[in-house]
Design an enzyme around this catalytic site. Structure first.
Site, mmCIF file in Angstrom:
data_model
loop_
_atom_site.group_PDB
_atom_site.id
_atom_site.type_symbol
_atom_site.label_atom_id
_atom_site.label_comp_id
_atom_site.label_asym_id
_atom_site.label_seq_id
_atom_site.Cartn_x
_atom_site.Cartn_y
_atom_site.Cartn_z
ATOM 1 N N ASN A 276 -32.672 -40.999 -72.404
ATOM 2 C CA ASN A 276 -33.528 -39.808 -72.429
ATOM 3 C C ASN A 276 -34.950 -40.128 -72.859
ATOM 4 O OD1 ASN A 276 -31.522 -37.969 -71.603
ATOM 5 N ND2 ASN A 276 -30.634 -38.030 -73.657
ATOM 6 N N HIS B 82 -37.679 -37.721 -72.167
ATOM 7 C CA HIS B 82 -37.081 -36.482 -71.674
ATOM 8 C C HIS B 82 -37.274 -35.282 -72.593
ATOM 9 C CE1 HIS B 82 -35.448 -39.077 -68.662
ATOM 10 N NE2 HIS B 82 -34.713 -38.143 -68.118
ATOM 11 N N HIS C 164 -38.936 -32.964 -62.020
ATOM 12 C CA HIS C 164 -38.323 -33.642 -63.165
ATOM 13 C C HIS C 164 -38.879 -35.063 -63.362
ATOM 14 C CE1 HIS C 164 -35.378 -34.640 -66.200
ATOM 15 N NE2 HIS C 164 -35.021 -35.698 -65.501
ATOM 16 N N ARG D 39 -26.443 -43.966 -75.499
ATOM 17 C CA ARG D 39 -26.762 -43.274 -74.247
ATOM 18 C C ARG D 39 -28.008 -42.401 -74.391
ATOM 19 N NH1 ARG D 39 -22.862 -40.259 -69.787
ATOM 20 N NH2 ARG D 39 -24.592 -39.577 -68.479
ATOM 21 N N HIS E 130 -38.498 -32.154 -70.668
ATOM 22 C CA HIS E 130 -37.766 -30.890 -70.559
ATOM 23 C C HIS E 130 -38.618 -29.734 -71.075
ATOM 24 C CE1 HIS E 130 -33.575 -33.021 -70.408
ATOM 25 N NE2 HIS E 130 -34.231 -33.085 -69.277
ATOM 26 N N LYS F 153 -22.929 -36.553 -66.301
ATOM 27 C CA LYS F 153 -23.535 -35.364 -66.914
ATOM 28 C C LYS F 153 -23.741 -34.320 -65.831
ATOM 29 C CE LYS F 153 -26.171 -37.090 -70.843
ATOM 30 N NZ LYS F 153 -27.525 -37.234 -71.414
ATOM 31 N N ARG G 140 -10.154 -26.266 -64.465
ATOM 32 C CA ARG G 140 -10.421 -27.200 -65.575
ATOM 33 C C ARG G 140 -10.723 -28.626 -65.115
ATOM 34 N NH1 ARG G 140 -5.880 -24.515 -67.866
ATOM 35 N NH2 ARG G 140 -6.567 -22.778 -69.166
ATOM 36 N N LYS H 285 -27.616 -48.257 -66.084
ATOM 37 C CA LYS H 285 -26.996 -46.988 -66.487
ATOM 38 C C LYS H 285 -25.491 -47.167 -66.646
ATOM 39 C CE LYS H 285 -26.803 -42.106 -66.167
ATOM 40 N NZ LYS H 285 -27.440 -40.867 -65.802
ATOM 41 N N GLU I 106 -37.887 -42.614 -62.965
ATOM 42 C CA GLU I 106 -36.614 -42.934 -63.642
ATOM 43 C C GLU I 106 -36.292 -44.427 -63.512
ATOM 44 O OE1 GLU I 106 -35.048 -40.899 -65.622
ATOM 45 O OE2 GLU I 106 -35.120 -38.826 -64.878
ATOM 46 N N GLU J 246 -22.436 -39.844 -75.110
ATOM 47 C CA GLU J 246 -23.715 -39.847 -75.822
ATOM 48 C C GLU J 246 -23.556 -39.634 -77.325
ATOM 49 O OE1 GLU J 246 -27.050 -38.177 -73.604
ATOM 50 O OE2 GLU J 246 -27.992 -37.643 -75.493
HETATM 51 P P1 NAD Z 1 -33.883 -32.076 -56.243
HETATM 52 O O1 NAD Z 1 -32.439 -32.124 -56.191
HETATM 53 O O2 NAD Z 1 -34.545 -30.756 -56.420
HETATM 54 O O3 NAD Z 1 -34.472 -32.744 -54.912
HETATM 55 C C1 NAD Z 1 -35.855 -32.781 -54.708
HETATM 56 C C2 NAD Z 1 -36.240 -32.162 -53.361
HETATM 57 O O4 NAD Z 1 -35.985 -33.099 -52.344
HETATM 58 C C3 NAD Z 1 -35.475 -30.899 -52.997
HETATM 59 O O5 NAD Z 1 -36.348 -29.995 -52.379
HETATM 60 C C4 NAD Z 1 -34.454 -31.408 -51.975
HETATM 61 O O6 NAD Z 1 -34.093 -30.414 -51.061
HETATM 62 C C5 NAD Z 1 -35.222 -32.492 -51.288
HETATM 63 N N1 NAD Z 1 -34.425 -33.567 -50.728
HETATM 64 C C6 NAD Z 1 -33.388 -34.189 -51.323
HETATM 65 N N2 NAD Z 1 -32.987 -35.218 -50.588
HETATM 66 C C7 NAD Z 1 -33.749 -35.227 -49.475
HETATM 67 C C8 NAD Z 1 -33.812 -36.070 -48.336
HETATM 68 N N3 NAD Z 1 -33.060 -37.163 -48.230
HETATM 69 N N4 NAD Z 1 -34.703 -35.762 -47.365
HETATM 70 C C9 NAD Z 1 -35.512 -34.687 -47.494
HETATM 71 N N5 NAD Z 1 -35.524 -33.874 -48.565
HETATM 72 C C10 NAD Z 1 -34.654 -34.152 -49.544
HETATM 73 O O7 NAD Z 1 -34.481 -33.017 -57.388
HETATM 74 P P2 NAD Z 1 -34.080 -34.443 -57.969
HETATM 75 O O8 NAD Z 1 -35.355 -35.018 -58.404
HETATM 76 O O9 NAD Z 1 -33.214 -35.208 -57.054
HETATM 77 O O10 NAD Z 1 -33.187 -34.084 -59.243
HETATM 78 C C11 NAD Z 1 -33.730 -33.413 -60.346
HETATM 79 C C12 NAD Z 1 -32.602 -32.803 -61.137
HETATM 80 O O11 NAD Z 1 -31.735 -33.825 -61.592
HETATM 81 C C13 NAD Z 1 -33.073 -32.050 -62.361
HETATM 82 O O12 NAD Z 1 -32.405 -30.829 -62.432
HETATM 83 C C14 NAD Z 1 -32.659 -32.939 -63.510
HETATM 84 O O13 NAD Z 1 -32.408 -32.230 -64.685
HETATM 85 C C15 NAD Z 1 -31.420 -33.567 -62.957
HETATM 86 N N6 NAD Z 1 -31.071 -34.848 -63.586
HETATM 87 C C16 NAD Z 1 -29.798 -35.003 -64.025
HETATM 88 C C17 NAD Z 1 -29.403 -36.197 -64.581
HETATM 89 C C18 NAD Z 1 -27.977 -36.404 -64.984
HETATM 90 O O14 NAD Z 1 -27.669 -37.408 -65.648
HETATM 91 N N7 NAD Z 1 -27.066 -35.528 -64.587
HETATM 92 C C19 NAD Z 1 -30.311 -37.246 -64.704
HETATM 93 C C20 NAD Z 1 -31.601 -37.058 -64.248
HETATM 94 C C21 NAD Z 1 -31.976 -35.853 -63.674
HETATM 95 N N1 GLY Z 2 -30.026 -39.016 -67.668
HETATM 96 C C1 GLY Z 2 -29.541 -39.282 -68.962
HETATM 97 C C2 GLY Z 2 -28.086 -39.581 -69.021
HETATM 98 O O1 GLY Z 2 -27.398 -39.602 -68.038
HETATM 99 O O2 GLY Z 2 -27.576 -39.781 -70.079
#
Ligand code: NAD
Ligand code: GLY
Length: 362
Positions: free
Chosen positions: A249, A252, A269, A245, A256, A147, A125, A231, A189, A241
């Protein structure tokens, strides 16, 4: 290093720090400071782990010799952010006999951060999670605010939890190995923060676009710190949210739907968010809420960052609209979008007519 380090505090019930600097992954004592017990699970992917996991684990063990450190490496990419990937993280925690004071270290981009964070949220949990973002997108957005989620075939991030990290360490040296396409995705972003609430930040981004695209560490640190400040402020006021918050998005709902329609294998993304922000600006224009010039300016800045600004060919507007109905912002009374009144002035658009959305998608 400390003179060049930026720190952003995230206030709230469980406050935490975001540290931003080159070389943080080698700073074992800092990395160990939030670890309460003696068990750590490092979750990473198969592109990031070969570059950074050994050094990270050596730094952790160097600072705390008794620490038991296990590692889980998932295939890189959004396709890993599934219930199956989540189950592997839970298995790894079970295999190491993780106790309540164990800590998950999420080493990677947003995919690893979201999945590892969700596993930490669910194990017993909720155990601690430290975010070690290695993409620009993760540094400015996904590692902050708690998130966590995995995707379903029906839609992005549909299964998840709010589970803030206990610390975030953004080692900007890792951006040197980041593929240029991923750096550009993170810039989408970054632009978002200017678009939703800080028009002067858009001026700064326009002035520093070349340095940011060239990977200049000082410019990136400034962009990351400023993004995280935005942020952090929003998340502190609205952690779950219930209100503002949702402004984070911006773009987004469109993004999405695009990602889901493309089976998570087309635009990444950040690229989808770039297209989505332009569509959100155009929707706002269409509804008579925002000046066309501001949408043009946003589109030009995103294009300058090498980001897509038009819907990819072959996507059916009606299918995208159907996907948007499953978006987490959608309500029984109709579609909700984040739009704007122009640069720096985002707003929630309730009960948006579907015809206006279809017009923009066409
Ligand atoms: P990702 O995690 O897929 O990374 C992108 C690519 O870069 C991958 O192939 C990874 O292996 C590579 N990589 C990462 N760091 C590296 C480095 N330093 N050197 C070489 N390669 C590297 O993608 P992302 O763009 O980081 O994240 C996208 C995800 O984040 C989506 O799933 C999205 O929904 C999520 N997201 C979440 C939030 C949140 O608030 N939780 C906000 C925005 C996005
Ligand atoms: N990426 C949107 C949020 O964290 O609320």
């Amino acid at each position: 290093m400390s003179g060049l380090q930026r720190t952003v505090e995230v206030a709230g019930e469980r406050p935490y720090s975001i540290r931003i600097s080159a070389g943080l992954l080698a700073d074992g004592s800092a990395l160990c400071s939030p670890v309460r017990g003696d068990q750590v699970l490092v979750v990473s992917d198969d592109a990031v782990a070969p570059l950074y996991a050994d050094a990270l684990e050596a730094a952790l063990r160097g600072a705390r010799p008794g620490l038991a450190v296990a590692r889980l490496v998932l295939p890189a990419g959004e396709a890993s952010k599934t219930l199956a990937g989540f189950a592997r993280a839970i298995d790894a925690l079970a295999t190491m006999g993780a106790r309540r004071d164990a800590c998950v270290f999420a080493l990677g981009g947003g995919v690893v951060g979201d999945l590892a964070g969700f596993a930490a949220a669910c194990w017993m949990r909720g155990i601690d999670c430290v975010q070690l973002p290695t993409t620009l997108l993760a540094m400015v957005d996904s590692s902050v605010g708690g998130k966590t989620a995995v995707d379903l075939p029906q839609g992005k991030n549909l299964v998840g939890a709010f589970h803030p990290p206990v610390a975030v360490f953004a080692d900007t040296a890792t951006l040197r190995t980041l593929p240029p396409r991923e750096l550009r995705a993170g810039l989408a972003e970054v632009v978002k923060y200017g678009a939703i609430g800080d028009a002067p930040f858009l001026d700064w981004l326009e002035a520093h676009a070349g340095r940011l695209l060239g990977g200049d560490d000082a410019a990136l640190r400034e962009a990351i710190a400023r993004s995280c400040q935005h942020k952090a402020a929003i998340v502190a006021r609205d952690p779950f949210e219930h209100g503002e918050r949702a402004l984070l998005n911006f773009g987004h709902t469109f993004a999405h739907a695009i990602e889901t329609a493309q089976g998570y294998g087309g635009l990444n993304h950040g690229e989808a968010v770039a297209v989505g922000m332009v569509l959100a600006a155009r929707l706002s224009e269409r509804l008579g809420l925002a000046p066309i010039a501001d949408g043009d300016r946003l589109q030009a800045l995103l294009a300058r960052f090498g980001l897509p600004v038009h819907l990819p060919a072959g996507l059916d507007p009606q299918r995208l609209l159907d996907l948007m109905r499953l978006d987490k912002k959608a309500r029984a009374d109709g579609l909700r979008f984040i739009g704007w009144n122009g640069a720096g002035r985002a707003r929630i658009l309730g009960d948006v007519p579907e015809e206006a959305v279809l017009d923009v998608l066409r």
